[in-house]
Design an enzyme around this catalytic site. Sequence first.
Site, mmCIF file in Angstrom:
data_model
loop_
_atom_site.group_PDB
_atom_site.id
_atom_site.type_symbol
_atom_site.label_atom_id
_atom_site.label_comp_id
_atom_site.label_asym_id
_atom_site.label_seq_id
_atom_site.Cartn_x
_atom_site.Cartn_y
_atom_site.Cartn_z
ATOM 1 C CB SER A 69 5.578 0.215 -5.924
ATOM 2 O OG SER A 69 6.194 -0.028 -5.130
ATOM 3 C CE LYS A 77 9.265 2.586 -4.509
ATOM 4 N NZ LYS A 77 7.843 2.049 -5.146
#
Length: 301
Positions: free
Chosen positions: A65, A144
């Site tokens: 991701s 993230k």
Amino acid sequence: MPSNAAEDEPDENAESGERGKRHRKKPGKQRSFWVELPILIVVALVLAFVFQQFLARVYTIPSGSMEATLHGCTGCYGDKVLVDKITYDFTDPSPGDVVVFKGPPAWLESEAPPEESGNAVVRFFQNVGSVFGLAPPNERDFVKRVIAVGGQTVQCCDAQNRVMVDGKPLNEPYIHWENPAKPVQDSFEPVTVPQGDVWVMGDNRNNSFDSRYQGGGGVNGAVPLSDVIGKARFIVLPPSRWGGVSDTDPQAAPAGSAQGLSAPAWQEGAPLGFGAIAAWPTVLLGRRLGSGLRRVVKRKR
């Protein structure tokens, strides 16, 4: 009968010699290298454990991701990153920071628990490995990039398909498109990030289950500051990927500019300092092992 003075007088030299023997230190018996070895290993592991619990920790990136900033995929040898656990004791995460955080309850509802072996011995070594960054975390942690902070309103997208914060388009040179022919990201309605939370998104924008979707999206997708573990600073493995983790501020850099791709010089130097501190127990152990092996070889000669 007259006494013999020579016989009656104490022998001063003898007494002096006796005192010398009493006060002379006996040389300490040197411990065997094989006795020292387990002690050194335990000391090195304890120091590394304390360092990683309170100062910095190595994390394995388990998914893609954050491509191409951080490499990771199921079943592959993902990047191992050094995460600074001190910085956010003194300041809050800023836009552009790549952070590791514990999954909030809203995130965990849709996440499968980490895979664990049914073998107790294997499970034990998996847990130990996760502490030292040699295996994926045994808890559900995420990595993230911070896009917006508490009080800011984030939405997607403008006419050029750019995320906007407080009505201004972001400059995000780190975005990775798996299909470059279709560099289009999903749109979402404006969300005002609650105070004390951050809004996070993956660099692999079309392959990241992040604040846009977690908990059903909206404010439920924001991450509380209390769940943030630390800031990703440096890729420590594999050697071909050594380098700092960019913390480009997408809100500060003008749209269309590549400015700010690298962290400031002092931040890029910080991981090296962390690395040196983290490595010294291992270096010390290596030196002692080398010294011990030389002693063993010398005795055999």
